[in-house]
Design an enzyme around this catalytic site. Structure first.
Site, short mmCIF file in Angstrom:
data_model
loop_
_atom_site.label_atom_id
_atom_site.label_comp_id
_atom_site.label_asym_id
_atom_site.label_seq_id
_atom_site.Cartn_x
_atom_site.Cartn_y
_atom_site.Cartn_z
N ASP A 12 -2.85 -0.23 0.36
CA ASP A 12 -3.33 0.33 1.62
C ASP A 12 -2.24 0.07 2.66
OD1 ASP A 12 -5.13 1.27 3.66
OD2 ASP A 12 -5.56 -0.82 4.13
N ASP A 14 -2.80 0.37 6.72
CA ASP A 14 -3.29 -0.25 7.95
C ASP A 14 -3.98 -1.58 7.66
OD1 ASP A 14 -3.97 2.44 10.22
OD2 ASP A 14 -2.71 2.48 8.45
#
Length: 216
Positions: A12, A14
């Site tokens: 991922d 963020d």
């Protein structure tokens, strides 16, 4: 000599690779009221209290970022890279592990970060937007699965990645991938969400700790 335990590792972006939430960062450009509203929606979605699709375009309609602001966000991502992230990704590449970035963030802002980390653009899976006549962005560019709660597992299934596969992330949309990868690791240095940690195969509070989970 240590060797990798996985042939593909998905990160991922963020609050995992970078210590910011991109859409919240853009919202802050619109003042305190919009920032608070968007941060609350993001937090509720990442904690699994609301589906991502319920907040995604709602946030963008409040912000309507310009192309220049998306480039500013790209710069912010690069300055917010988590300690040890760059080194771990370079080590994975050296071990011939395929590295993918899987994000509900905005593709134009994430691509420069990926290239800095040596991740090719075709291994970046994020959300593309369509531009309004006034030059701002708030519309999804066609079907964008990653703007939905179940978009990440759907995307992983479509990619037909080399196995075994590990996923690293902090939010409920990352945890949703658990059923379609071999291991899901909750990265918790930026944001620790109990519901995400509860379903993870292990918790990594740093990239140093994450390395111990990815290599023998």
């Amino acid at each position: 000599m240590s060797r990798p335990l996985y042939k593909t590792v998905i990160f991922d972006v963020d609050s995992t690779l970078a210590a910011i939430e991109g859409i919240d960062w853009l919202a802050a450009l619109r003042g305190a009221e919009v920032a608070r509203e968007c941060e609350e929606l993001t937090a509720r979605a990442m904690a699994g209290e609301m589906p991502l699709e319920a907040v995604y375009t709602r946030r963008l309609e409040r912000i309507r970022p310009t192309a220049a602001e998306l480039l500013q966000l790209a710069n912010a991502y690069q300055h917010a890279i988590e300690p040890g992230a760059r080194e771990l990704i370079f080590e994975l590449h050296a071990a011939r592990v395929h590295v993918h970035l899987l994000s509900g963030g905005l593709r134009p802002s994430i691509i420069p970060l990926a290239l800095q980390l040596g991740v090719a653009a075709d291994r970046v899976h994020a959300v593309s937007l369509a531009q309004h006549a006034d030059g701002t962005f708030s519309l999804l560019d066609g079907e964008q699965p990653l703007a939905t709660q179940q978009g990440k597992p759907l995307t992983v299934q479509r990619l037909q990645l080399r196995t075994p596969v590990a996923m690293v992330g902090d939010g409920s949309t990352d945890a949703a991938v658990r059923g379609v990868v071999d291991c899901f690791f909750a990265y918790t240095r930026v944001a620790r969400r109990e519901k995400v940690v509860a379903v993870a195969d292990a918790e990594a509070p740093s990239f140093e700790a994450l390395r111990e989970l990815l290599f023998t």
